[in-house]
Design a protein around this motif. Structure first.
Motif, PDB file in Angstrom:
ATOM      1  N   ASP A 156       0.939  -1.013  -0.194  1.00  0.00           N
ATOM      2  CA  ASP A 156       0.160  -0.229   0.032  1.00  0.00           C
ATOM      3  C   ASP A 156       0.660   1.571  -0.337  1.00  0.00           C
ATOM      4  O   ASP A 156       0.025   2.396  -0.953  1.00  0.00           O
ATOM      5  N   LEU A 157       2.214   0.765   0.589  1.00  0.00           N
ATOM      6  CA  LEU A 157       2.529   2.483   1.070  1.00  0.00           C
ATOM      7  C   LEU A 157       4.062   2.877   0.065  1.00  0.00           C
ATOM      8  O   LEU A 157       4.909   3.402  -0.302  1.00  0.00           O
ATOM      9  N   GLY A 158       4.633   1.154  -0.838  1.00  0.00           N
ATOM     10  CA  GLY A 158       5.472   1.402  -1.657  1.00  0.00           C
ATOM     11  C   GLY A 158       6.648   0.904  -1.528  1.00  0.00           C
ATOM     12  O   GLY A 158       7.642   1.569  -1.936  1.00  0.00           O
ATOM     13  N   LEU A 159       6.433   0.289  -0.840  1.00  0.00           N
ATOM     14  CA  LEU A 159       7.640  -0.070   0.119  1.00  0.00           C
ATOM     15  C   LEU A 159       8.577  -1.365  -0.349  1.00  0.00           C
ATOM     16  O   LEU A 159       8.096  -2.012   0.030  1.00  0.00           O
ATOM     17  N   TRP A 160       8.935  -0.980  -1.397  1.00  0.00           N
ATOM     18  CA  TRP A 160       9.361  -1.935  -1.870  1.00  0.00           C
ATOM     19  C   TRP A 160      10.328  -3.334  -2.240  1.00  0.00           C
ATOM     20  O   TRP A 160       9.763  -4.072  -2.053  1.00  0.00           O
ATOM     21  N   GLU A 161      11.558  -2.412  -1.120  1.00  0.00           N
ATOM     22  CA  GLU A 161      12.259  -3.092  -0.620  1.00  0.00           C
ATOM     23  C   GLU A 161      12.114  -3.689   0.653  1.00  0.00           C
ATOM     24  O   GLU A 161      11.607  -5.519   0.610  1.00  0.00           O
ATOM     25  N   GLN A 162      10.837  -3.704   1.030  1.00  0.00           N
ATOM     26  CA  GLN A 162      10.560  -4.230   2.107  1.00  0.00           C
ATOM     27  C   GLN A 162       9.106  -5.147   2.239  1.00  0.00           C
ATOM     28  O   GLN A 162       9.633  -6.173   2.718  1.00  0.00           O
ATOM     29  N   MET A 163       8.909  -4.819   1.025  1.00  0.00           N
ATOM     30  CA  MET A 163       8.216  -6.059   0.464  1.00  0.00           C
ATOM     31  C   MET A 163       8.835  -7.496   0.078  1.00  0.00           C
ATOM     32  O   MET A 163       8.179  -7.984  -0.278  1.00  0.00           O
ATOM     33  N   HIS A 164       9.892  -6.789  -1.095  1.00  0.00           N
ATOM     34  CA  HIS A 164      10.341  -7.467  -1.422  1.00  0.00           C
ATOM     35  C   HIS A 164      11.148  -8.760  -0.180  1.00  0.00           C
ATOM     36  O   HIS A 164      10.648 -10.049  -0.587  1.00  0.00           O
ATOM     37  N   ASP A 165      11.579  -8.293   0.874  1.00  0.00           N
ATOM     38  CA  ASP A 165      12.002  -8.964   1.592  1.00  0.00           C
ATOM     39  C   ASP A 165      11.079  -9.891   1.963  1.00  0.00           C
ATOM     40  O   ASP A 165      11.141 -10.453   2.582  1.00  0.00           O
ATOM     41  N   CYS A 166       9.960  -9.766   2.027  1.00  0.00           N
ATOM     42  CA  CYS A 166       8.884 -10.421   2.974  1.00  0.00           C
ATOM     43  C   CYS A 166       8.272 -12.452   1.906  1.00  0.00           C
ATOM     44  O   CYS A 166       8.038 -12.691   2.583  1.00  0.00           O
ATOM     45  N   TYR A 167       9.124 -11.674   0.928  1.00  0.00           N
ATOM     46  CA  TYR A 167       9.181 -13.216  -0.164  1.00  0.00           C
ATOM     47  C   TYR A 167      10.395 -13.981   0.195  1.00  0.00           C
ATOM     48  O   TYR A 167      11.524 -13.413  -0.645  1.00  0.00           O
ATOM     49  N   HIS A 168      10.271 -15.536  -0.167  1.00  0.00           N
ATOM     50  CA  HIS A 168      10.781 -16.302   0.120  1.00  0.00           C
ATOM     51  C   HIS A 168      10.498 -16.041  -2.118  1.00  0.00           C
ATOM     52  O   HIS A 168      10.150 -16.141  -3.074  1.00  0.00           O
ATOM     53  N   GLU A 169      12.801 -16.367  -2.845  1.00  0.00           N
ATOM     54  CA  GLU A 169      12.550 -16.151  -3.827  1.00  0.00           C
ATOM     55  C   GLU A 169      11.936 -17.129  -4.815  1.00  0.00           C
ATOM     56  O   GLU A 169      11.776 -17.067  -6.110  1.00  0.00           O
ATOM     57  N   ASP A 170      11.348 -18.540  -5.063  1.00  0.00           N
ATOM     58  CA  ASP A 170      10.937 -19.320  -5.509  1.00  0.00           C
ATOM     59  C   ASP A 170       9.125 -19.583  -4.656  1.00  0.00           C
ATOM     60  O   ASP A 170       8.727 -19.868  -5.238  1.00  0.00           O
ATOM     61  N   SER A 171       8.902 -17.917  -4.426  1.00  0.00           N
ATOM     62  CA  SER A 171       7.656 -18.052  -3.632  1.00  0.00           C
ATOM     63  C   SER A 171       6.917 -17.883  -5.557  1.00  0.00           C
ATOM     64  O   SER A 171       6.794 -17.767  -6.635  1.00  0.00           O
ATOM     65  N   SER A 204       0.303 -14.237 -12.515  1.00  0.00           N
ATOM     66  CA  SER A 204       0.973 -15.549 -12.044  1.00  0.00           C
ATOM     67  C   SER A 204       1.927 -15.457 -11.769  1.00  0.00           C
ATOM     68  O   SER A 204       2.875 -15.368 -13.315  1.00  0.00           O
ATOM     69  N   GLY A 205       2.828 -15.921 -10.872  1.00  0.00           N
ATOM     70  CA  GLY A 205       4.578 -15.534 -11.323  1.00  0.00           C
ATOM     71  C   GLY A 205       4.897 -15.502  -9.623  1.00  0.00           C
ATOM     72  O   GLY A 205       4.340 -15.818  -8.413  1.00  0.00           O
ATOM     73  N   SER A 206       7.069 -14.952  -9.688  1.00  0.00           N
ATOM     74  CA  SER A 206       6.946 -15.197  -8.181  1.00  0.00           C
ATOM     75  C   SER A 206       6.457 -14.022  -7.555  1.00  0.00           C
ATOM     76  O   SER A 206       6.222 -13.283  -8.126  1.00  0.00           O
TER      77      SER A 206
END
Length: 205
Positions: free
Chosen positions: A27-42, A50-52
């Protein structure tokens, strides 16, 4: 037993906060923080992608740059633990500001979120994100204004997310028609079984 209860409570809290952090980052556009929430193979499977997980973050950033900015209202999070894996589900509403026939509106999609979380190297991150679509609605931003969408304009879309599909396609993004929605209980059952089965769990009945 008490120690296990304390550890379980800590894991439930960690997974719950992970989900809140991911959605708030979106929602806030904190893209690096959002990226850190996911495993690379998620794996992320929504109306428009439909993607990682990392690809989802990149395309969410692109969507925001094109001024398609969704926000999310989240319900209570139910976490079911299974060792180093966990399933979390919650009700929510996706609000998307847009314009129809020159009228400023909010598209609201009522959904149930299904998250798969996995602990690797002592850190919980998301391994999967799916949505079950329930219904949607459209509200003019200025009270008293009216917006008219002809029924035939929605005929090609699924009833559980026809306005969302109309909104997303109007913004230039393709929309899948095979997503889990209450109008297709078979797809809901298949998705729920897949998600909980990933953690070796039986879906709640």
């Amino acid at each position: 037993v008490q120690d296990k209860a304390v550890l379980d409570a800590a894991d439930v809290s960690a997974v719950s906060q992970l989900i809140v952090r991911e959605r708030l980052s979106r929602d806030l556009g904190l893209w690096e923080q959002m990226h850190d929430c996911y495993h690379e193979d998620s794996v992320v499977r929504l109306s428009w992608i439909s993607g990682s997980g990392p690809e989802f973050v990149r395309r969410s950033k692109d969507m925001a740059a094109r001024n398609v900015k969704a926000t999310h209202r989240l319900g209570q999070i139910l976490v079911t633990l299974a060792g180093d894996r966990a399933i979390a589900q919650l009700g929510g509403v996706i609000d998307i500001p847009s314009k129809v026939r020159g009228i400023a509106v909010i598209f609201s999609s009522y959904v149930r979120f299904l998250f798969r979380a996995e602990r690797r190297e002592q850190v919980w991150r998301l391994s999967g994100f799916d949505v079950i679509y329930q219904r949607d609605e459209i509200t003019p931003v200025i009270p008293g204004q009216t917006v008219s969408i002809e029924p035939q304009e929605l005929k090609k879309f699924r009833p559980s997310y026809h306005l969302l599909a109309f909104c997303v396609m109007s913004a230039g993004f393709p929309v899948r028609d095979d997503l889990a929605g209450v109008d297709r209980p078979d797809l809901v059952d298949a998705l729920t079984n897949e998600v909980y089965g990933w953690a070796g769990l039986i879906p709640p009945r």
